[in-house]
Every structure is written in C-alpha cells, then in structure tokens.
Design a protein around this motif. Structure first.
Motif, PDB file in Angstrom:
ATOM      1  N   SER A  63      41.975  42.985  28.266  1.00  0.00           N
ATOM      2  CA  SER A  63      41.884  42.899  29.727  1.00  0.00           C
ATOM      3  C   SER A  63      40.898  41.826  30.198  1.00  0.00           C
ATOM      4  O   SER A  63      41.246  41.042  31.080  1.00  0.00           O
ATOM      5  CB  SER A  63      41.626  44.296  30.288  1.00  0.00           C
ATOM      6  N   PRO A  64      39.712  41.712  29.633  1.00  0.00           N
ATOM      7  CA  PRO A  64      38.851  40.599  30.066  1.00  0.00           C
ATOM      8  C   PRO A  64      39.434  39.233  29.740  1.00  0.00           C
ATOM      9  O   PRO A  64      39.239  38.266  30.484  1.00  0.00           O
ATOM     10  CB  PRO A  64      37.556  40.810  29.274  1.00  0.00           C
ATOM     11  N   PHE A  65      40.187  39.171  28.641  1.00  0.00           N
ATOM     12  CA  PHE A  65      40.817  37.916  28.284  1.00  0.00           C
ATOM     13  C   PHE A  65      41.783  37.471  29.379  1.00  0.00           C
ATOM     14  O   PHE A  65      41.750  36.337  29.856  1.00  0.00           O
ATOM     15  CB  PHE A  65      41.544  38.091  26.947  1.00  0.00           C
ATOM     16  N   LEU A  66      42.610  38.425  29.802  1.00  0.00           N
ATOM     17  CA  LEU A  66      43.552  38.156  30.893  1.00  0.00           C
ATOM     18  C   LEU A  66      42.803  37.756  32.168  1.00  0.00           C
ATOM     19  O   LEU A  66      43.162  36.804  32.863  1.00  0.00           O
ATOM     20  CB  LEU A  66      44.401  39.405  31.143  1.00  0.00           C
ATOM     21  N   LEU A  67      41.727  38.508  32.440  1.00  0.00           N
ATOM     22  CA  LEU A  67      40.982  38.249  33.672  1.00  0.00           C
ATOM     23  C   LEU A  67      40.321  36.885  33.659  1.00  0.00           C
ATOM     24  O   LEU A  67      40.320  36.179  34.665  1.00  0.00           O
ATOM     25  CB  LEU A  67      39.918  39.329  33.880  1.00  0.00           C
ATOM     26  N   ARG A  85      39.796  31.559  35.828  1.00  0.00           N
ATOM     27  CA  ARG A  85      39.714  30.117  35.663  1.00  0.00           C
ATOM     28  C   ARG A  85      40.757  29.401  36.537  1.00  0.00           C
ATOM     29  O   ARG A  85      40.513  28.333  37.080  1.00  0.00           O
ATOM     30  CB  ARG A  85      39.911  29.763  34.194  1.00  0.00           C
ATOM     31  N   GLU A  86      41.918  30.045  36.663  1.00  0.00           N
ATOM     32  CA  GLU A  86      42.984  29.420  37.439  1.00  0.00           C
ATOM     33  C   GLU A  86      42.702  29.450  38.937  1.00  0.00           C
ATOM     34  O   GLU A  86      42.999  28.516  39.661  1.00  0.00           O
ATOM     35  CB  GLU A  86      44.326  30.132  37.175  1.00  0.00           C
ATOM     36  N   THR A  87      42.137  30.578  39.389  1.00  0.00           N
ATOM     37  CA  THR A  87      42.011  30.739  40.839  1.00  0.00           C
ATOM     38  C   THR A  87      40.696  30.214  41.391  1.00  0.00           C
ATOM     39  O   THR A  87      40.599  29.923  42.577  1.00  0.00           O
ATOM     40  CB  THR A  87      42.138  32.220  41.245  1.00  0.00           C
ATOM     41  N   LYS A  88      39.677  30.093  40.557  1.00  0.00           N
ATOM     42  CA  LYS A  88      38.358  29.757  41.084  1.00  0.00           C
ATOM     43  C   LYS A  88      38.335  28.447  41.870  1.00  0.00           C
ATOM     44  O   LYS A  88      37.825  28.407  43.001  1.00  0.00           O
ATOM     45  CB  LYS A  88      37.339  29.712  39.952  1.00  0.00           C
ATOM     46  N   PRO A  89      38.876  27.362  41.289  1.00  0.00           N
ATOM     47  CA  PRO A  89      38.857  26.114  42.082  1.00  0.00           C
ATOM     48  C   PRO A  89      39.624  26.241  43.391  1.00  0.00           C
ATOM     49  O   PRO A  89      39.193  25.696  44.421  1.00  0.00           O
ATOM     50  CB  PRO A  89      39.529  25.091  41.155  1.00  0.00           C
ATOM     51  N   VAL A  90      40.725  27.000  43.348  1.00  0.00           N
ATOM     52  CA  VAL A  90      41.498  27.174  44.586  1.00  0.00           C
ATOM     53  C   VAL A  90      40.681  27.944  45.608  1.00  0.00           C
ATOM     54  O   VAL A  90      40.632  27.591  46.790  1.00  0.00           O
ATOM     55  CB  VAL A  90      42.828  27.908  44.304  1.00  0.00           C
TER      56      VAL A  90
END
Lengths: 328, 312, 202
Positions: free
Chosen positions: B18-22, B27-32
């Motif tokens: 679960s942390p791996f998925l998170l 990482r994907e959403t942070k810049p957005v």
C-alpha cells in the motif's frame, strides 16, 4: 381550581375547540393593537398566515386520509402567533412559508395536535430565521401609531429603525444605554410604541389577553410567572453586578418576552403537565433567554429558549409527580 | 506458530504494497497539486490587481507580495485573517503606493459564515466600499466616527472581522509600501525636457512653471480614483499644445485596466489645440470617467495658477 | 450477478435502507455537484476495496481482517484524495475533510465486512458498483433538492458554471437558506426516506 390533564387528552372534542377559541379571543387585543401601531398590513399578514396554516392543515389531513380537524382552531392560533413573530414590512410570502412549515413539518408530520414536540409557531419562526435572516432581523419599521397606513407599499417604505434589543446588541455606547434605561423607553415598551414584530410590542395588550386565559384556566400562570420572573431576577442580578447594561424591567418588556412567556410557552401541548415541571420549564426558559440576549449571536432569545425547553418537556413529565403534586 | 507467521506475513505484505502504491500516486500528483495551487494564488492576486503588465514578487509566503510594473513597485498585496462568526475570514487586499486600498477579495470557498448574513461579506457591494480608503477610515461607521464602511445588516460580527483584518493587515504591512514621494518627486524631469524640445528652459516658479521659447509649461495635479495624477501641460497663447500625463513608472497608480487607459497617446491628442474653456467638452475615456476628469481638473486648476504666476 | 447490482441500488441502498454512511451524506450535499463528487469518490473506493478484499479473502487472517480492511480502504481513499486535489481543486476544497473521512465511512467498511469478505470478486465488484451507484444517486438527488431550494440554482460547478436558475431570479435572491444548513440535510433525508418507504411498502 385548574383542571390539568396530560397532553393526549386535550386533542379530544369540544373542549379543545373551546380552549382554542378562548386563546384566539385573548390574542385579539394585541392584534387590534398591532393594526393601530403598524397599519392595516399587520392585519393583512395575520390573515394570510392564518389562511395558509388552515389550508395546509386541511390538505395534509385530506391527503393522508385523516379526520379533518381544522375547525378546532389550533391552526388559527399557530397562524396568528406566527404572524405576530414577523416584521410588518415582511413580504407577503414570508408568513405563508412560515405557516406551511409550522403546520406541515412541526405539527402534522409528528402526528398532529397533541403530538407535536415543538410549538408550531415558534418552529415556523425558527425556520424563517434560518432561511431569511435578513428579512427577519434587519428590517424593523418604526411604529406609525394611529395613522392606519395602507396594506402594502406605504408601510414597506416606512422608516426603518433598530429595535431596542438590537440597539442593545450592536451599540454599547453610554448614551444608547442611558436611553434604553430611561422611563420613557420603558413606557413605550409597556404600551407598545416601539419597533418590533407585529404582535410583540405591546406588553399591556398581551397581559390583558393572558389574564383572561389565566382566569378561565386555559393557560397556566406558573409557566408565565416562572418564565418572565426568572428573566427579571436573572437579568436583575446581572444588572446589579454590571454584567447586563440594562435594567431587568427593560428585559421583560422588550422583544418577545411577553408574547412568548404568556402565549407560546403556555401552549398546552408543548408544556409539562405537572406543576413542578411547569415551574422548571418557565424558569429554565427565562435563564436561556437572558443568556442568548447577552452573550448569544442574536439580539432576541425568546423563541429559541422556549424551543429548547420544549425538548425537555417529555423529561419533565417523567419526574415523579407523587412527591410534589396534586396530579396522579 | 504457523498461523502467527502467516498473519505477520500478510500484514507485512499489505504494509509494503500500500505505501508503494501511495508513493507512486504521490509522485504523480504532487507537481500537479503544486501547479494548481500556484495558479489559484496567481488568479486571486490578479483579481485584486487586474493588470497584465504587472509582476508579483513574494515578500512573505502566502501573506505578502509586492506589485511591480515596469520595474517600479506600485503597491502591495497582502492576506490577513480574522476570526469571523463561525469561521476564519481571510481577505486578500491590494494597496496602492499611497497606502490606500485598491481592491479586496474574500474567497467563498472554505468560508463558512452564516449563509444569507455573514456570507454576504463576499458580495461586491460590501467589498467595493473599501476602495480608496486609508488606514484611519477602515472602521465600521457604527464603531468609529471616521469610519467609512457600512456593516452588513445583522452580520456585524462578520463585517467587523473583515474590516479589522484589512485594517490590521495594512498596519502591519504598510512599511513594505515603497515610499513614492522620494523616488517620484522629480518624476516630470524627462517629460519636461521632451516637451521643451530644443528651446532653452527658463524657470519661472521652481517645480511649477517653466518657459521655453513661446510656450509656457506648467505642472498640476488632480485627484484620481486611487492616486494623485500629475499632468504637464505646454501652452501657447491660451491654446494647449501638448499634455503629458504621469506614467506608471513615474508614480501614476490608477485602477489597472480602467484608469490606466488614460495614459494613452490617443487621450493626450484629445487635448491638442484646445482652448482652456473647451476642456469640459472633451470626451472622457469610457470606464475611466473619474480618472479622465481628474486630468481635466488638473489642467484647469493648473491653468489658473499659471495665469497668476505669469502675471507676477 | 445483475441481481447483486440491482440489490445494491435499491434493496441494500446505503442511505435509505441500511442508513449507514450518513455523516458525509448530511454534510456535503449542499449542492448537486458536491453530492455527485462525493458519491463518485466513495464509489471508486468501494469498488476497489471490495474487489481487493474479495480477491484476497482466503489469505486474509480472520482475526486481523479489520485492520487490513482499513489499510486497503485508506490506500484507495488517499489515492482519491490526491487525485481530487490535483485535478479538481475546487471540489476538493468543498468536500474538505469528508474525503479523508471516507476511510471510516461505515458504508464502505460495512460492505467489505458484510459482503466482499465472503463473496467471489465478480459479485463483490457488482456489489461495489450497485452500492456505489445507489449512494451516488441519493447524494445527487439530495444535493439537487437542497441546492435548488437553498440557493435557487442547480448544478453550479465552482469556477466553471454558475448553475441554472430553476425558479427564476426572484427565487434565487430569496431562497430557503435553511435547506443548505444542517437542518436542511436532516429534513431532506427524512423526506426521501419517507417517500422511499411509501413506495416500498406498496
């Protein structure tokens, strides 16, 4: 002496009808007074409110297939009291919306007369307060005594002024407080020559009506004395300790204390059946009212204080009557 | 024993996966997320100072920005907060170089005052009242005599919260406003030289009236919407030759997008060849009537002073 | 399987029948858009948590199932939370704390425990879809009623669309504010339950 009967009994037959018509009679002086102070529009709004209350009650009983009880006059009282709780320059739909809510949500959904927990008129007022706060608190019109202004636009454009209570809430200036404490102000409050809701302004006329009900035994003086008395005592103590800037007489004469304490707290359905319960009911309501007035967000606390105490009625009714009361 | 091991193993696996998925999603959403935040902030800054030619510079993260126009600071924007009736009200306020409020904005999102009462602080009429006020005037009329603000009926607490948030913010942050008086005292120098052209300058009144050849040039000021507007007028035989209206880099600080349109060659030309008595007939820039009139008044009052000065 | 789906919408309707997960229901349904957003977020979590839990139901130890459910649900909730924050920031602000609170939404844990844990993934998926859809529909209907009565507009999308003025300008200016306050939520949900039961009884 008073014949006190537990709540379920009063919804039966002619007795209810008689009580209800006496209450309507007792409200008449205040209604006449409101026409004198605020013009014909006061009467117009009251009639509109009564009509919509009656129609709602009739339609609900028709649709749900219940026996029609609209002739017992309880909806008329709700309509009058609700109209007494709004400002005379309210738009025409305000009492209509309030009456529909009062009868439909606060009364009939709970099972009709005798089963409602809250006083329907006060629930209607709370609904209006939450829904149209600016119409309910911001547009007080100065009384225009004796001129009998017309139905609509004349009064709508009349001079607006703050009520004595909203003055107390907003301006804490020395001169304002002095004028609120003056004998002239108290006299105006007693006779009703101040801004405010349609039916609440004249303490004198409300007292005349209530006295008739007390004598006939259709309302219990203990609740009224408990309510108004506790406001007087509590605000008096606070006045002595300089917490409350205005004197206790101002507190019991201003706003809706007389209307609420004499006619709405004493509603037979939503008040306790035991004597002790009634004293506690009145006393608790008075304390809550003063607390709201002095520290709450609203200038007036009468309606919420009674609604809150309405919630305690089942509990107060459970208190053992054996020890204290003449009631079995 | 075997059961224990299985339990530990399963929990361990869940705890790894679960942390791996998170971390992947993060990482994907942070810049957005950061970009949208920045965009929103920029949008609210633009709303209180709507001018495309400006640049904001952060002085304090999320609370204070300086507004730059052509590399000169023309004001500040700040955000302050105050407890309202049921929530914290955080107005964003823009202030001009004289310390007067230009505009304020209270975000509806995240504000939870009583609907119909306190929530009305987001209404335009309430926020418009603040325009042009200075710190001393930022009081409710009912609280102070010098106050210039009306409270919302039956929502005094919320109104008062907004007013004191704005006032206290201004008090705290006004030291960041560039002092325009020192830098722009001699703002007209360049313009004066260009108006004089080749003719020799003769000072008649220091900093007020000059003579060059057959022309007189006078300096005057008019009160605009958000600032004093300086005007240089060259005049010959009671006919206006040329008008120069103070540029933003010279300290002009009118409502961006409206008043600033007055500093436009097209507007200058409207005065050319006009006699003083004809000035009132000149069309104002639509949407910037107050600023246009300020310029006209400046020319007229300046002319009176010029007559007195010339005859001396 | 389609039976499970239909049951999820009607017979096991999360709000009107099971009456669980009421907290976000009352809190966020002040507008139709919020209700829809909340419903879809919960549906996403519901589908995936149901699916995963059902797929691994044989290896999840019985006495540790609740913490494991919670971790799985929390994972998907966090995914939803970040996604909303990144791509629909306005909605994220409006829903506020109620998105993270989906973790402890008893509706979702209830379906994991009561259905997914002893059904095959196919059924669990269908249940997740049905329950989620039923939840979303009710949230949207509640949001619609409250938004139209309380604000006089319908389908306002913050930052994009200012909404339809269903009953005209005059009503929008003096709408029944009570309906977007908490009591309005209780009144609406009571009304819907009453009507629903009236039809179910017939």
């Amino acid at each position: 002496m008073l014949q006190l009967t537990p709540a379920p009994h009063i919804s039966s037959g002619t007795n209810t009808k008689k009580i209800m018509y006496s209450v309507i009679l007792a409200l008449t002086p205040a209604l006449i007074g409101s026409v004198y102070f605020f013009g014909w529009r006061a009467l117009f709004l009251t009639i509109l409110s009564v009509l919509s209350a009656e129609v709602t009650e009739y339609l609900f009983q028709k649709v749900t297939g219940r026996e029609s009880r609209i002739s017992n006059g309880s909806a008329v009282i709700t309509g009058i009291l609700l109209a007494f709780n709004i400002s005379v320059n309210s738009p025409w739909w305000l009492p209509v919306a309030g009456s529909i809510f009062a009868i439909f949500v606060a009364k009939q959904v709970f099972g009709g007369l005798g089963y409602n927990i809250f006083n329907p008129a006060l629930a209607g007022r709370a609904f209006l307060m939450a829904s149209w706060p600016s119409l309910m608190t911001g547009r007080w019109i100065a009384p225009n005594s004796g001129t009998l202004s017309g139905l609509s636009s004349i009064t709508l454009d009349g001079v607006t002024q703050a009520t004595p209570l909203s003055l107390l809430k907003l301006h804490q200036g020395e001169s304002v407080i002095q004028s609120l404490n003056s004998p002239g102000m108290l006299k105006a409050l007693f006779f009703g020559n101040v801004g405010g809701c349609i039916g609440e302004t004249s303490a004198l006329l409300l007292l005349i009506g209530a006295l008739y009900l007390f004598i006939k035994g259709y309302a219990d003086w203990r609740i009224s004395v408990g309510y108004i008395g506790s406001i007087f005592i509590f605000s008096g103590i606070l006045y002595l300790f300089r917490v409350s800037p205005v004197n206790p007489l101002f507190h019991i004469l201003a706003g809706g204390v007389m209307l609420g304490g004499l006619f709405m707290a004493t509603d037979l359905v939503t008040s306790p059946v035991t004597r002790k319960g009634r004293w506690i009911f009145g006393f608790g309501g008075g304390i809550i009212c003063v607390l709201i007035r002095l520290w709450g967000g609203y200038p007036e606390g009468v309606s919420y204080s009674i609604l809150l105490m309405n919630m305690f009625v089942p509990l107060l009714d459970r208190m053992a009557p054996k020890v204290y009361g003449g009631l079995k | 024993m075997k059961k224990r091991v299985r339990q530990v193993l399963v929990l361990f696996l869940v705890g790894i996966i679960s942390p791996f998925l998170l971390s992947f999603v993060y990482r994907e959403t942070k810049p957005v997320i950061e970009r949208t935040k920045k965009e929103q902030l920029n949008k609210s800054l633009q709303e209180v100072f709507p001018d495309s030619l400006i640049r904001f510079e952060t002085v304090k993260n999320d609370t204070l920005w300086r507004i730059y126009k052509n590399d000169s600071c023309v004001g500040i924007i700040y955000r302050s907060s105050k407890k309202g009736y049921t929530s914290v009200i955080r107005p964003i306020v823009s202030v001009d170089s004289r310390g007067k409020i230009i505009r304020l904005k209270i975000q509806k999102e995240g504000l939870s005052e009583t609907p119909g009462l306190g929530m009305n602080v987001t209404e335009d009429w309430f926020q418009e009242q603040f325009r042009g006020l200075s710190e001393d005037e930022l009081w409710l009329k009912k609280d102070r005599e010098e106050g210039k603000l009306d409270a919302i009926t039956s929502a005094t607490i919320s109104s008062r919260a907004v007013v004191s948030a704005v006032r206290e913010g201004l008090k705290n942050f006004k030291k960041y406003i560039p002092s325009s008086s020192s830098t722009h005292n001699e703002w007209f120098r360049n313009a004066l030289e260009s108006l004089l052209g080749n003719s020799r300058m003769e000072v008649i009144i220091q900093g007020k009236l000059w003579k060059g050849g057959d022309r007189y040039i006078y300096l005057s000021q008019g009160e605009g919407f958000a600032s004093m507007i300086g005007v240089l007028v060259s005049i010959r035989n009671d006919t206006i030759q040329e008008v120069h209206i103070q540029f933003p880099e010279e300290g002009f600080c009118e409502t961006p997008g409206y008043g600033s349109r007055v500093i436009d060659e097209e507007f200058d030309k409207r005065f050319k060849g006009k006699a003083i008595q004809d000035i009132d007939g000149i069309d104002a820039i639509s949407g910037a009537t107050i600023t246009s009139n300020a310029v006209k008044n400046a020319i007229k009052t300046g002319y009176k002073e010029f007559i007195q000065g010339r005859n001396r | 399987m389609s039976r499970t789906f239909i049951d999820g919408i009607i017979k096991n309707n999360l709000i009107l029948v099971l009456a669980i997960g009421l907290c976000p229901t009352l809190a966020v349904t002040t507008s139709a858009y919020n209700g829809l957003g909340m419903g879809l977020a919960a549906t996403f979590v519901l589908i995936f948590s149901n699916l995963i839990i059902s797929a691994f139901r044989n290896i999840i130890p019985d006495n540790l199932r609740i913490p494991i459910f919670i971790v799985i649900i929390a994972t998907f909730v966090t995914v939803v939370d970040y996604t909303l924050k990144a791509y629909v920031p306005f909605l994220s602000v409006q829903l506020g704390v109620f998105v993270p609170l989906i973790v402890v939404n008893c509706g979702i844990l209830g379906r994991a425990e009561g259905f997914a844990y002893d059904h095959s993934p196919g059924y669990a998926l269908m249940d997740g879809l049905g329950i989620g859809l039923g939840f979303t529909i009710i949230l949207f209907v509640m949001g619609t009623i409250r938004e139209i009565l309380g604000q006089g507009i319908w389908l306002k999308i913050p930052g994009m669309f200012s909404g339809f003025k269903v009953f005209g300008e005059a009503f929008t200016n003096s709408s029944v504010i009570l309906m977007i306050l908490p009591p309005g939520g209780f009144l609406t949900i009571a009304l819907l339950m009453g009507i629903f039961n009236l039809f179910r009884r017939k």
